[in-house]
Design an enzyme around this catalytic site. Structure first.
Site, PDB file in Angstrom:
ATOM      1  N   ASP A 121       0.831  -1.210   0.000  1.00 48.71           N
ATOM      2  CA  ASP A 121       0.000   0.000   0.000  1.00 48.71           C
ATOM      3  C   ASP A 121       0.868   1.265   0.000  1.00 48.71           C
ATOM      4  OD1 ASP A 121      -2.338   1.418  -0.062  1.00 48.71           O
ATOM      5  OD2 ASP A 121      -3.041   0.817   1.922  1.00 48.71           O
ATOM      6  N   TRP A 151       2.861   7.969  -2.376  1.00 52.96           N
ATOM      7  CA  TRP A 151       4.252   8.139  -2.835  1.00 52.96           C
ATOM      8  C   TRP A 151       4.285   9.122  -4.007  1.00 52.96           C
ATOM      9  CZ3 TRP A 151       6.955   7.509  -7.369  1.00 52.96           C
ATOM     10  CH2 TRP A 151       8.348   7.411  -7.274  1.00 52.96           C
ATOM     11  N   ARG A 155      -0.777   9.479  -9.763  1.00 49.95           N
ATOM     12  CA  ARG A 155      -0.799   8.228  -8.995  1.00 49.95           C
ATOM     13  C   ARG A 155      -0.216   7.054  -9.778  1.00 49.95           C
ATOM     14  NH1 ARG A 155      -4.167   7.679  -4.661  1.00 49.95           N
ATOM     15  NH2 ARG A 155      -4.538   5.510  -5.208  1.00 49.95           N
ATOM     16  N   HIS A 206       2.218   3.587  -8.951  1.00 46.64           N
ATOM     17  CA  HIS A 206       1.994   2.164  -9.246  1.00 46.64           C
ATOM     18  C   HIS A 206       3.155   1.611 -10.064  1.00 46.64           C
ATOM     19  CE1 HIS A 206      -1.886   2.467  -7.494  1.00 46.64           C
ATOM     20  NE2 HIS A 206      -2.443   3.174  -8.457  1.00 46.64           N
ATOM     21  N   GLU A 251     -12.321  -4.606  -4.111  1.00 45.21           N
ATOM     22  CA  GLU A 251     -12.841  -3.252  -3.899  1.00 45.21           C
ATOM     23  C   GLU A 251     -12.152  -2.239  -4.813  1.00 45.21           C
ATOM     24  OE1 GLU A 251     -11.856  -5.339  -1.459  1.00 45.21           O
ATOM     25  OE2 GLU A 251     -13.741  -5.752  -0.417  1.00 45.21           O
ATOM     26  N   LEU A 265      10.843 -20.485  -5.070  1.00 42.08           N
ATOM     27  CA  LEU A 265       9.903 -19.608  -4.364  1.00 42.08           C
ATOM     28  C   LEU A 265       8.533 -19.768  -5.004  1.00 42.08           C
ATOM     29  CD1 LEU A 265       9.506 -17.152  -2.321  1.00 42.08           C
ATOM     30  CD2 LEU A 265       9.787 -15.672  -4.314  1.00 42.08           C
ATOM     31  N   GLU A 280       1.901 -13.264  12.450  1.00 39.14           N
ATOM     32  CA  GLU A 280       2.520 -12.113  13.125  1.00 39.14           C
ATOM     33  C   GLU A 280       2.429 -10.891  12.213  1.00 39.14           C
ATOM     34  OE1 GLU A 280       3.780 -12.022  16.230  1.00 39.14           O
ATOM     35  OE2 GLU A 280       3.189 -14.126  16.485  1.00 39.14           O
TER      36      GLU A 280
HETATM   37  C1  IPE Z   1      -5.221  -2.605   0.027  1.00 34.76           C
HETATM   38  O1  IPE Z   1      -4.980  -1.271  -0.254  1.00 34.76           O
HETATM   39  C2  IPE Z   1      -5.247  -3.374  -1.250  1.00 34.76           C
HETATM   40  C3  IPE Z   1      -3.960  -3.487  -1.906  1.00 34.76           C
HETATM   41  C4  IPE Z   1      -2.807  -3.140  -1.422  1.00 34.76           C
HETATM   42  C5  IPE Z   1      -3.997  -4.060  -3.200  1.00 34.76           C
HETATM   43  P1  IPE Z   1      -6.160  -0.215  -0.335  1.00 34.76           P
HETATM   44  O2  IPE Z   1      -5.511   1.105  -0.464  1.00 34.76           O
HETATM   45  O3  IPE Z   1      -7.131  -0.615  -1.359  1.00 34.76           O
HETATM   46  O4  IPE Z   1      -6.838  -0.410   1.087  1.00 34.76           O
HETATM   47  P2  IPE Z   1      -7.521   0.624   2.057  1.00 34.76           P
HETATM   48  O5  IPE Z   1      -8.648   1.251   1.293  1.00 34.76           O
HETATM   49  O6  IPE Z   1      -6.503   1.624   2.445  1.00 34.76           O
HETATM   50  O7  IPE Z   1      -7.968  -0.209   3.216  1.00 34.76           O
HETATM   51  C1  IPE Z   2      -1.658   0.370  -3.307  1.00 35.38           C
HETATM   52  O1  IPE Z   2      -1.493   1.744  -3.394  1.00 35.38           O
HETATM   53  C2  IPE Z   2      -1.932  -0.264  -4.646  1.00 35.38           C
HETATM   54  C3  IPE Z   2      -3.335  -0.599  -4.863  1.00 35.38           C
HETATM   55  C4  IPE Z   2      -4.254  -0.593  -3.948  1.00 35.38           C
HETATM   56  C5  IPE Z   2      -3.714  -0.989  -6.190  1.00 35.38           C
HETATM   57  P1  IPE Z   2      -2.709   2.762  -3.311  1.00 35.38           P
HETATM   58  O2  IPE Z   2      -3.130   3.096  -4.692  1.00 35.38           O
HETATM   59  O3  IPE Z   2      -3.774   2.258  -2.426  1.00 35.38           O
HETATM   60  O4  IPE Z   2      -1.971   4.004  -2.655  1.00 35.38           O
HETATM   61  P2  IPE Z   2      -2.540   4.996  -1.561  1.00 35.38           P
HETATM   62  O5  IPE Z   2      -3.071   4.176  -0.446  1.00 35.38           O
HETATM   63  O6  IPE Z   2      -3.580   5.807  -2.226  1.00 35.38           O
HETATM   64  O7  IPE Z   2      -1.342   5.797  -1.157  1.00 35.38           O
HETATM   65 MG    MG Z   3      -4.122   2.447  -0.459  1.00 40.11          MG
END
Ligand code: IPE
Ligand code: IPE
Ligand code: MG
Length: 246
Positions: free
Chosen positions: A24, A29, A37, A41, A71, A135, A211
């Protein structure tokens, strides 16, 4: 420094057999750099390489990465399509290397929402890496823990209805065998990045006694050093599984 922590974790105690990661913080970042954004990614793919190679260095057997949740389909369409493009790109760029490095790769999640191009890419990486033994890599894409459990319940109901299973024979093991992660052991360690202290619908069944390790590092900045720190931290834990301590 990296070498030091690697040497230390090899002599320190058990290395987790299975590590799961919630990747996440890609968006934050990018936003902190005034970048779109999508670039977060994209940078996240580099971190995937670091995590995979770090697990091989450390001797971890299974790595399960949460890449895209059920989601996440509800995000803006351009973000979803960029993420799917990155996935296709990751697979086409990395398949040969995954195969060469003995990394058996599986995609875990609901495949009914993928378009045919992504589906073909997924089937290809699974097919071409299936002999890997160094792995086991699980990529959770279009995945949610509740959906995985609902699917298992449906599969059991179908077996019962067909007369192939007696309700009295339904056990924790028979449920576990129907999860995407079968036959892997449950994760020993879950790494949550970007400081979020939540599970976000990831591996709800499998994390029962895992953990947890939360780091404020955003996923695109994640590197081998963070992985080794998490393993060293894990090795200082006492796992009790509901029993009394030693
Ligand atoms: C969790 O991140 C899912 C992934 C890392 C793929 P999200 O950004 O979707 O989750 P929430 O909304 O912060 O819980
Ligand atoms: C995690 O990064 C990747 C996915 C959930 C696809 P986010 O896109 O959720 O990044 P933040 O949480 O908005 O920083
Ligand atoms: Mg996120």
């Amino acid at each position: 420094m990296l070498k030091d922590s690697l040497t230390r974790l090899k002599t320190n105690g058990d290395v987790p057999r299975h590590i799961a990661v919630i990747m996440d913080g890609n968006g934050r970042w990018a936003q902190s750099r005034q970048l779109p954004r999508m670039l977060g990614h994209h940078q996240g793919m580099r971190a995937v390489r670091e995590a995979v190679e770090g697990c091989i260095d450390a001797g971890v057997q299974v790595l399960t990465l949460f890449a895209f949740s059920e989601e996440n389909w509800a995000r803006p369409a351009d973000e979803v399509s960029s993420l799917m493009n990155f996935l296709d790109e990751y697979i086409s760029r990395e398949t040969a290397k995954l195969r060469r490095n003995g990394i058996k790769t599986r995609v875990l999640g609901d495949r009914s929402r993928f378009d045919s191009r992504t589906l073909t890419a997924i089937e290809r990486v699974e097919r071409e890496t299936q002999e890997g033994t160094r792995l086991q890599l699980g990529l959770c894409i279009s995945y949610s823990g509740r959906q995985e459990l609902t699917r298992a319940a449906r599969l059991i109901a179908e077996e019962v209805e067909a007369g192939a299973m007696d309700p009295d024979d339904i056990s924790e093991q028979s449920v576990a065998e129907l999860l995407y992660t079968a036959p892997w052991p449950d994760p020993d360690l879950l790494i949550c990045t970007s400081g979020e202290q939540r599970i976000s619908n990831f591996l709800l069944w499998q994390l029962a006694y895992t953990e947890l390790y939360v780091t404020s590092v955003l996923w695109p900045d994640f590197a081998r050093g963070e992985l080794f720190d998490a393993i060293l931290d894990y090795q200082a834990r006492e796992r009790r599984f509901g029993q009394v301590g030693s």
